[in-house]
Design a protein around this motif. Structure first.
Motif, PDB file in Angstrom:
ATOM      1  N   ARG A 171     -11.687 -13.822   1.972  1.00  0.00           N
ATOM      2  CA  ARG A 171     -10.539 -13.284   1.233  1.00  0.00           C
ATOM      3  C   ARG A 171     -10.869 -13.239  -0.251  1.00  0.00           C
ATOM      4  NH1 ARG A 171      -5.143 -16.199   3.332  1.00  0.00           N
ATOM      5  NH2 ARG A 171      -4.230 -14.319   2.472  1.00  0.00           N
ATOM      6  N   VAL A 172     -10.535 -12.112  -0.845  1.00  0.00           N
ATOM      7  CA  VAL A 172     -10.665 -11.956  -2.293  1.00  0.00           C
ATOM      8  C   VAL A 172      -9.272 -11.665  -2.819  1.00  0.00           C
ATOM      9  CG1 VAL A 172     -11.718 -10.637  -4.153  1.00  0.00           C
ATOM     10  CG2 VAL A 172     -13.003 -11.072  -2.058  1.00  0.00           C
ATOM     11  N   GLU A 173      -8.828 -12.513  -3.729  1.00  0.00           N
ATOM     12  CA  GLU A 173      -7.472 -12.364  -4.256  1.00  0.00           C
ATOM     13  C   GLU A 173      -7.514 -12.136  -5.759  1.00  0.00           C
ATOM     14  OE1 GLU A 173      -4.827 -15.502  -3.069  1.00  0.00           O
ATOM     15  OE2 GLU A 173      -5.766 -15.661  -1.099  1.00  0.00           O
ATOM     16  N   SER A 174      -6.556 -11.349  -6.212  1.00  0.00           N
ATOM     17  CA  SER A 174      -6.373 -11.130  -7.650  1.00  0.00           C
ATOM     18  C   SER A 174      -4.877 -10.957  -7.905  1.00  0.00           C
ATOM     19  CB  SER A 174      -7.154  -9.899  -8.118  1.00  0.00           C
ATOM     20  OG  SER A 174      -6.536  -8.718  -7.655  1.00  0.00           O
ATOM     21  N   ASP A 175      -4.525 -10.674  -9.143  1.00  0.00           N
ATOM     22  CA  ASP A 175      -3.116 -10.450  -9.481  1.00  0.00           C
ATOM     23  C   ASP A 175      -2.580  -9.179  -8.829  1.00  0.00           C
ATOM     24  OD1 ASP A 175      -3.144 -12.733 -10.989  1.00  0.00           O
ATOM     25  OD2 ASP A 175      -3.621 -11.678 -12.864  1.00  0.00           O
ATOM     26  N   ASP A 176      -3.480  -8.250  -8.471  1.00  0.00           N
ATOM     27  CA  ASP A 176      -3.065  -6.980  -7.873  1.00  0.00           C
ATOM     28  C   ASP A 176      -2.894  -7.046  -6.367  1.00  0.00           C
ATOM     29  OD1 ASP A 176      -3.158  -5.762 -10.381  1.00  0.00           O
ATOM     30  OD2 ASP A 176      -5.297  -5.343 -10.169  1.00  0.00           O
ATOM     31  N   GLY A 177      -3.479  -8.045  -5.724  1.00  0.00           N
ATOM     32  CA  GLY A 177      -3.349  -8.148  -4.277  1.00  0.00           C
ATOM     33  C   GLY A 177      -4.444  -8.975  -3.660  1.00  0.00           C
ATOM     34  N   MET A 178      -4.612  -8.790  -2.329  1.00  0.00           N
ATOM     35  CA  MET A 178      -5.572  -9.569  -1.570  1.00  0.00           C
ATOM     36  C   MET A 178      -6.291  -8.662  -0.585  1.00  0.00           C
ATOM     37  SD  MET A 178      -5.967 -11.193   1.685  1.00  0.00           S
ATOM     38  CE  MET A 178      -4.331 -11.206   2.332  1.00  0.00           C
ATOM     39  N   CYS A 179      -7.595  -8.895  -0.397  1.00  0.00           N
ATOM     40  CA  CYS A 179      -8.404  -8.143   0.560  1.00  0.00           C
ATOM     41  C   CYS A 179      -9.092  -9.154   1.471  1.00  0.00           C
ATOM     42  CB  CYS A 179      -9.435  -7.301  -0.196  1.00  0.00           C
ATOM     43  SG  CYS A 179     -10.531  -6.378   0.884  1.00  0.00           S
TER      44      CYS A 179
ATOM     45  N   LYS B  96     -21.386  -3.102   8.345  1.00  0.00           N
ATOM     46  CA  LYS B  96     -20.190  -2.261   8.266  1.00  0.00           C
ATOM     47  C   LYS B  96     -19.018  -3.118   8.696  1.00  0.00           C
ATOM     48  CE  LYS B  96     -18.430   2.231   9.617  1.00  0.00           C
ATOM     49  NZ  LYS B  96     -18.681   3.441  10.410  1.00  0.00           N
ATOM     50  N   ALA B  97     -18.047  -3.246   7.808  1.00  0.00           N
ATOM     51  CA  ALA B  97     -16.921  -4.137   8.071  1.00  0.00           C
ATOM     52  C   ALA B  97     -15.591  -3.405   7.899  1.00  0.00           C
ATOM     53  CB  ALA B  97     -16.964  -5.331   7.117  1.00  0.00           C
ATOM     54  N   THR B  98     -14.578  -3.945   8.548  1.00  0.00           N
ATOM     55  CA  THR B  98     -13.208  -3.472   8.401  1.00  0.00           C
ATOM     56  C   THR B  98     -12.446  -4.554   7.641  1.00  0.00           C
ATOM     57  OG1 THR B  98     -13.365  -2.365  10.523  1.00  0.00           O
ATOM     58  CG2 THR B  98     -11.154  -2.697   9.646  1.00  0.00           C
ATOM     59  N   TRP B  99     -11.613  -4.128   6.732  1.00  0.00           N
ATOM     60  CA  TRP B  99     -10.849  -5.105   5.973  1.00  0.00           C
ATOM     61  C   TRP B  99      -9.422  -4.614   5.796  1.00  0.00           C
ATOM     62  CZ3 TRP B  99     -14.677  -2.182   3.640  1.00  0.00           C
ATOM     63  CH2 TRP B  99     -14.267  -1.279   2.678  1.00  0.00           C
ATOM     64  N   THR B 100      -8.547  -5.542   5.491  1.00  0.00           N
ATOM     65  CA  THR B 100      -7.152  -5.208   5.210  1.00  0.00           C
ATOM     66  C   THR B 100      -6.848  -5.569   3.769  1.00  0.00           C
ATOM     67  OG1 THR B 100      -6.416  -7.366   5.982  1.00  0.00           O
ATOM     68  CG2 THR B 100      -6.391  -5.581   7.592  1.00  0.00           C
ATOM     69  N   VAL B 101      -5.984  -4.763   3.190  1.00  0.00           N
ATOM     70  CA  VAL B 101      -5.597  -4.975   1.799  1.00  0.00           C
ATOM     71  C   VAL B 101      -4.087  -5.167   1.745  1.00  0.00           C
ATOM     72  CG1 VAL B 101      -5.517  -3.960  -0.493  1.00  0.00           C
ATOM     73  CG2 VAL B 101      -7.509  -3.587   0.951  1.00  0.00           C
ATOM     74  N   HIS B 102      -3.646  -6.165   1.044  1.00  0.00           N
ATOM     75  CA  HIS B 102      -2.236  -6.410   0.818  1.00  0.00           C
ATOM     76  C   HIS B 102      -1.989  -6.323  -0.684  1.00  0.00           C
ATOM     77  CE1 HIS B 102      -1.803  -7.774   4.940  1.00  0.00           C
ATOM     78  NE2 HIS B 102      -2.891  -8.501   4.763  1.00  0.00           N
ATOM     79  N   ALA B 103      -1.346  -5.250  -1.094  1.00  0.00           N
ATOM     80  CA  ALA B 103      -1.056  -5.057  -2.510  1.00  0.00           C
ATOM     81  C   ALA B 103       0.247  -5.777  -2.893  1.00  0.00           C
ATOM     82  CB  ALA B 103      -0.932  -3.584  -2.839  1.00  0.00           C
ATOM     83  N   ILE B 104       0.283  -6.211  -4.124  1.00  0.00           N
ATOM     84  CA  ILE B 104       1.482  -6.889  -4.607  1.00  0.00           C
ATOM     85  C   ILE B 104       2.297  -5.932  -5.437  1.00  0.00           C
ATOM     86  CG2 ILE B 104       2.334  -8.729  -6.089  1.00  0.00           C
ATOM     87  CD1 ILE B 104      -0.056 -10.367  -5.249  1.00  0.00           C
TER      88      ILE B 104
END
Length: 94
Positions: free
Chosen positions: A48-56, A86-94
């Motif tokens: 998981r990579v998180e920032s103020d803009d969201g999480m991936c 090759k990976a699949t990821w999900t993004v959760h924007a804030i």
């Protein structure tokens, strides 16, 4: 170049009838493809990579192709690797 009999004492293959690679002085190579493939999946799955803009977050690997090997030359480890992931990821924007 050393005179005959004054060379490096680790260079003893010529003195052995069986030509054994003593202390891995000469080039040796071990395949590390299977181990490193599993290790990459283990380390990256769920990353998981998180920032103020969201999480991936990485959720799945659809392709893990490549190779890896560990080499030993004169007591020094040398690593070779080439991977195509090759990976699949999900993004959760804030």
């Amino acid at each position: 170049m050393a005179k005959w009999g004054e060379g490096d004492p680790r260079w003893i293959v010529e003195e052995r009838a069986d030509a054994t690679n003593v202390n891995n002085w000469h080039w040796t190579e071990r395949d590390a493809t299977n181990w490193s493939s599993e290790k990459l999946k283990e380390l990256l799955m769920g990353l998981r990579v998180e920032s103020d803009d969201g999480m991936c977050e990485i959720t799945e690997f659809s392709k893990v192709e490549g190779e890896a090997s560990i080499n030993n030359r004169k007591g020094k480890l040398i690593f070779f690797y080439e991977w195509n992931l090759k990976a699949t990821w999900t993004v959760h924007a804030i």
